[in-house]
Design a protein around this motif. Structure first.
Motif, mmCIF file in Angstrom:
data_model
loop_
_atom_site.group_PDB
_atom_site.id
_atom_site.type_symbol
_atom_site.label_atom_id
_atom_site.label_comp_id
_atom_site.label_asym_id
_atom_site.label_seq_id
_atom_site.Cartn_x
_atom_site.Cartn_y
_atom_site.Cartn_z
ATOM 1 N N HIS A 1 0.802 -1.211 0.000
ATOM 2 C CA HIS A 1 0.000 0.000 0.000
ATOM 3 C C HIS A 1 0.850 1.284 0.000
ATOM 4 C CE1 HIS A 1 -2.662 -3.087 1.962
ATOM 5 N NE2 HIS A 1 -3.441 -2.657 0.980
ATOM 6 N N GLU A 2 2.149 1.145 -0.232
ATOM 7 C CA GLU A 2 3.048 2.305 -0.155
ATOM 8 C C GLU A 2 3.321 2.936 -1.520
ATOM 9 O OE1 GLU A 2 5.391 0.392 3.713
ATOM 10 O OE2 GLU A 2 6.491 0.812 1.862
ATOM 11 N N THR A 3 2.445 2.669 -2.487
ATOM 12 C CA THR A 3 2.656 3.194 -3.842
ATOM 13 C C THR A 3 2.817 4.707 -3.857
ATOM 14 O OG1 THR A 3 1.311 1.380 -4.710
ATOM 15 C CG2 THR A 3 1.709 3.229 -6.175
ATOM 16 N N LYS A 4 1.983 5.417 -3.100
ATOM 17 C CA LYS A 4 2.007 6.884 -3.093
ATOM 18 C C LYS A 4 2.930 7.443 -2.008
ATOM 19 C CE LYS A 4 -2.781 6.980 -4.741
ATOM 20 N NZ LYS A 4 -4.169 7.411 -4.446
ATOM 21 N N TYR A 5 3.668 6.563 -1.365
ATOM 22 C CA TYR A 5 4.548 6.977 -0.279
ATOM 23 C C TYR A 5 5.965 6.474 -0.527
ATOM 24 C CZ TYR A 5 0.355 8.099 2.453
ATOM 25 O OH TYR A 5 -0.821 8.633 2.907
ATOM 26 N N LEU A 6 6.875 6.874 0.346
ATOM 27 C CA LEU A 6 8.221 6.321 0.317
ATOM 28 C C LEU A 6 8.178 4.876 0.802
ATOM 29 C CD1 LEU A 6 10.237 9.274 1.924
ATOM 30 C CD2 LEU A 6 10.307 8.571 -0.464
ATOM 31 N N SER A 7 8.845 3.991 0.118
ATOM 32 C CA SER A 7 8.894 2.603 0.564
ATOM 33 C C SER A 7 9.624 2.510 1.899
ATOM 34 C CB SER A 7 9.617 1.736 -0.473
ATOM 35 O OG SER A 7 8.847 1.615 -1.640
ATOM 36 N N GLY A 8 9.093 1.678 2.792
ATOM 37 C CA GLY A 8 9.735 1.476 4.087
ATOM 38 C C GLY A 8 8.905 1.902 5.272
ATOM 39 N N ILE A 9 7.722 2.479 5.024
ATOM 40 C CA ILE A 9 6.873 2.950 6.130
ATOM 41 C C ILE A 9 6.434 1.787 7.020
ATOM 42 C CG2 ILE A 9 4.599 3.926 6.664
ATOM 43 C CD1 ILE A 9 5.005 5.874 4.372
ATOM 44 N N VAL B 1 2.544 -5.957 -4.453
ATOM 45 C CA VAL B 1 3.365 -6.881 -3.670
ATOM 46 C C VAL B 1 4.808 -6.949 -4.157
ATOM 47 C CG1 VAL B 1 1.435 -8.303 -2.923
ATOM 48 C CG2 VAL B 1 2.566 -8.849 -5.066
ATOM 49 N N GLY B 2 5.117 -6.281 -5.253
ATOM 50 C CA GLY B 2 6.501 -6.208 -5.731
ATOM 51 C C GLY B 2 7.288 -5.076 -5.101
ATOM 52 N N LEU B 3 6.614 -4.198 -4.355
ATOM 53 C CA LEU B 3 7.311 -3.103 -3.675
ATOM 54 C C LEU B 3 8.122 -3.667 -2.510
ATOM 55 C CD1 LEU B 3 4.430 -0.456 -3.595
ATOM 56 C CD2 LEU B 3 6.353 -0.569 -5.180
ATOM 57 N N PRO B 4 9.258 -3.046 -2.168
ATOM 58 C CA PRO B 4 10.133 -3.607 -1.129
ATOM 59 C C PRO B 4 9.480 -3.663 0.242
ATOM 60 C CG PRO B 4 10.877 -1.415 -1.795
ATOM 61 C CD PRO B 4 9.820 -1.815 -2.769
ATOM 62 N N PHE C 1 11.342 -4.331 2.995
ATOM 63 C CA PHE C 1 12.332 -3.693 3.875
ATOM 64 C C PHE C 1 12.601 -2.275 3.380
ATOM 65 C CE2 PHE C 1 13.239 -8.268 4.027
ATOM 66 C CZ PHE C 1 13.168 -8.483 5.403
ATOM 67 N N CYS C 2 12.835 -1.374 4.316
ATOM 68 C CA CYS C 2 13.061 0.032 3.956
ATOM 69 C C CYS C 2 14.361 0.182 3.176
ATOM 70 C CB CYS C 2 13.117 0.881 5.235
ATOM 71 S SG CYS C 2 13.378 2.638 4.912
ATOM 72 N N PRO C 3 14.327 0.761 1.971
ATOM 73 C CA PRO C 3 15.571 1.013 1.228
ATOM 74 C C PRO C 3 16.473 1.972 2.010
ATOM 75 C CG PRO C 3 13.653 1.231 -0.206
ATOM 76 C CD PRO C 3 13.133 1.133 1.191
ATOM 77 N N THR C 4 17.765 1.793 1.901
ATOM 78 C CA THR C 4 18.722 2.598 2.665
ATOM 79 C C THR C 4 18.534 4.090 2.417
ATOM 80 O OG1 THR C 4 20.316 0.784 2.463
ATOM 81 C CG2 THR C 4 21.173 2.919 3.163
ATOM 82 N N GLU C 5 18.234 4.460 1.175
ATOM 83 C CA GLU C 5 18.101 5.882 0.848
ATOM 84 C C GLU C 5 16.868 6.530 1.458
ATOM 85 O OE1 GLU C 5 16.446 3.500 -2.696
ATOM 86 O OE2 GLU C 5 18.155 3.393 -1.316
ATOM 87 N N ASN C 6 15.915 5.730 1.949
ATOM 88 C CA ASN C 6 14.685 6.294 2.536
ATOM 89 C C ASN C 6 14.719 6.395 4.055
ATOM 90 O OD1 ASN C 6 13.686 6.428 -0.033
ATOM 91 N ND2 ASN C 6 12.233 4.743 0.180
ATOM 92 N N ILE C 7 15.752 5.854 4.679
ATOM 93 C CA ILE C 7 15.779 5.794 6.142
ATOM 94 C C ILE C 7 15.693 7.187 6.758
ATOM 95 C CG2 ILE C 7 17.196 5.182 8.147
ATOM 96 C CD1 ILE C 7 18.226 2.786 6.578
ATOM 97 N N GLU C 8 16.449 8.127 6.255
ATOM 98 C CA GLU C 8 16.448 9.487 6.822
ATOM 99 C C GLU C 8 15.249 10.315 6.354
ATOM 100 O OE1 GLU C 8 18.325 10.734 9.153
ATOM 101 O OE2 GLU C 8 19.543 8.915 9.323
ATOM 102 N N LYS C 9 14.581 9.886 5.289
ATOM 103 C CA LYS C 9 13.468 10.671 4.738
ATOM 104 C C LYS C 9 12.149 10.425 5.463
ATOM 105 C CE LYS C 9 15.504 10.580 0.088
ATOM 106 N NZ LYS C 9 15.307 10.092 -1.315
ATOM 107 N N ILE C 10 12.019 9.263 6.106
ATOM 108 C CA ILE C 10 10.752 8.920 6.774
ATOM 109 C C ILE C 10 10.719 9.556 8.154
ATOM 110 C CG2 ILE C 10 9.376 7.017 7.717
ATOM 111 C CD1 ILE C 10 10.380 5.287 5.419
ATOM 112 N N ASP C 11 9.680 10.367 8.408
ATOM 113 C CA ASP C 11 9.565 11.049 9.697
ATOM 114 C C ASP C 11 8.166 10.847 10.283
ATOM 115 O OD1 ASP C 11 7.938 12.644 8.142
ATOM 116 O OD2 ASP C 11 9.303 14.350 8.100
#
Length: 517
Positions: free
Chosen positions: A92-100, A211-214, A216-226
């Motif tokens: 369900h993270e299509t419209k969001y950053l992957s990793g939420i 279901v093909g979206l990751p 696990f949170c991609p490394t590049e998104n770790i600091e972007k998710i708040d």
């Protein structure tokens, strides 16, 4: 003196009442001489408990006015398992950053509006001998607690706080980012490649959708998710109509009363009043290949080195768990079976499955050959994971493609009955565990609004015929393959070659390729 008194009393008892039954019928005065097939004379017959009806404890489901579904099944015992399952996950993270979803899993059971820290939550739960856990998957988020049934009120109150009133403080966000970085590093370092291959095969089969979206949170998104991003996501997906409160080991009326008390009319901490935007995309199977060249020679488990291996996973589209063909696919997956070449055990562990008999038993250099079946509400994926020395990757791929094509061939009556019996046995053994029953109830009610009982599923399994296996396998082989490859891939055939092998009658790679590579 005391010993003499005891002996005298025993002798008086024997003279008055005679020898005990087991002594009167013994040879040599030590062991009974009665066969085990005969009841002992003088011993009263045992009285066994009886179950009224086929299912003593039925699954009850009630819909509340806010859309929340409450499902429960009573079960004998002192403890209960209660939790909230939410129709929310990485798909369900299509419209969001992957990793939420990965973040929400790590942030579960931290500070809330009422509890200042995770320690306070655990201390409250400890009073009832309880434990807690949160797991997220591609389509479900699950918060669960197991505790003494007498503490049900506190357990549901805690669930309400944890799910609807999380604080997500800066300190907690910082700790979560560190935990996720560590988990991602561990994912690429661990000897078992299965979690990483599962990610890769989904990415290949459903490229950049659902279901093909990751997961696990991609490394590049770790600091972007708040905190604000998490609240925005939860405002859309953590709504009562997308939730099920499931419980095992408690009375339905008790659970219903607690649900009305703590989950009805409660305003979540993130509620903004803004219009909700829910992604209702249906999974689109694409097929394709995802390759990761990696040096596997340094992977070791403690002081014992592990041989350098290349790992291949090949998958084809199956069906959703809502379709009738789900049961034949489950039987097919059990019939393929497989495992590691050093798996211990016997027939009960699947040593007579096809991947054992046709692959591991015939090719000593194969380290692993295992079948997996992933099923979701709108699609599914049946795949085979194989491992071998990098120099034998090409031959390994051909062996696996041949097993796929043989699925659509003849099915022996003995192997079919064995697979069905093993599937039913595994189903019933798993459902002896209270947490497994809880998850089964929650997932079924979340997806369909009701629950199929174990005996109903066993009846469906029994009805599967060889023609059903052939039909679903033939249909599956029409789809493009999804391929995930990890390790030294210098001998890996091209994707087109793998697709051609799966389309052929014998599953062999094209001759020109095999001779002149």
């Amino acid at each position: 003196m005391a010993a003499n008194m005891v002996r005298n009393r025993a002798w008086i008892g024997i003279r008055r009442y005679g020898l005990p039954a087991y002594r009167r019928f013994s040879s040599g005065g030590t062991y009974p001489n009665i066969p085990l097939t005969s009841p002992l004379p003088g011993v009263p017959k045992p009285v066994f408990a009886r179950v009224d009806g086929q299912e003593k404890y039925e699954t009850k489901v009630t819909n509340l006015e806010n859309g929340l579904r409450v499902a429960s099944q009573n079960k004998f015992g002192q403890f209960c398992t209660v939790g909230l399952l939410i129709n929310s996950g990485s798909r369900h993270e299509t419209k969001y950053l992957s990793g939420i979803s990965h973040f929400l899993e790590k942030l579960a059971f931290f500070s809330t509006k009422r509890y200042g820290s995770k320690d306070e939550i655990l201390l409250t739960l400890e009073k009832h001998g309880g434990i807690c856990d949160c797991q997220t998957s591609r389509d479900t988020t699950m918060y669960a607690m197991s505790a003494d049934a007498k503490g049900l009120d506190d357990v549901v109150s805690l669930l309400s706080e944890v799910v609807l009133q999380p604080q997500f403080s800066e300190e907690e966000m910082k700790m979560t980012r560190m935990a996720i970085r560590f988990e991602l590093e561990d994912l690429h370092m661990r000897p078992d490649p299965e979690p990483l291959l599962t990610e890769m095969i989904h990415a290949a089969a459903f490229r950049e959708n659902t279901v093909g979206l990751p997961r696990f949170c991609p490394t590049e998104n770790i600091e972007k998710i708040d905190r604000n991003l998490l609240h925005s996501y939860m405002n859309n997906y953590f709504t009562p109509d997308r939730m099920v409160l499931a419980g095992v080991g408690i009375e339905h009326d008790q659970l219903l009363e607690c649900a009305k008390k703590y989950l009805l009319g409660v305003k979540p901490v993130w509620e903004s009043g803004s219009q909700r935007s829910i992604d209702k995309s249906i999974a689109q199977y694409t097929g394709g290949i995802v390759k990761v060249e990696k040096d596997m020679s340094d992977v070791s488990l403690g002081p014992t080195p592990i041989p350098e291996l290349s790992h291949i996973m090949i998958g084809l589209e199956s069906c959703s768990f809502l379709e009738d063909d789900f049961i034949p696919f489950a039987v097919l997956n059990m019939m393929m079976g497989g495992g590691g070449s050093f798996s211990a055990g016997g027939p009960g562990k699947g040593m007579f499955t096809r991947l054992y008999l046709n692959v591991l038993n015939r090719h000593h250099w194969m380290y692993n050959a295992t079948s997996y079946h992933h099923s979701y509400e709108d699609t599914g994926l049946l795949c085979i994971h194989a491992s071998a020395d990098p120099r034998q990757v090409r031959e390994m791929v051909e062996i696996i493609t041949r097993e796929f094509t043989l699925m659509a061939g003849s099915v022996g009556e003995v192997e079919l009955e064995r697979a069905k019996t093993q599937l039913k046995s595994m189903l019933m053994m798993n459902l002896e565990s209270r947490p497994v029953i809880f998850e089964d109830i929650g997932r079924q009610v979340l997806a369909t609004g009701k629950r199929k009982l174990p005996h109903e599923l066993c009846t469906l399994i029994s009805k599967v015929k060889a023609s059903d296996i052939k039909r679903v396998a033939t249909k599956m082989l029409r789809s493009k393959p999804a391929v995930a490859a990890l390790g030294n891939l210098s001998e890996l055939p091209d994707y087109d070659q793998i697709q051609a092998a799966l389309s052929s009658k014998d599953g062999r790679l094209p001759r020109s390729y095999r001779l002149f590579r």
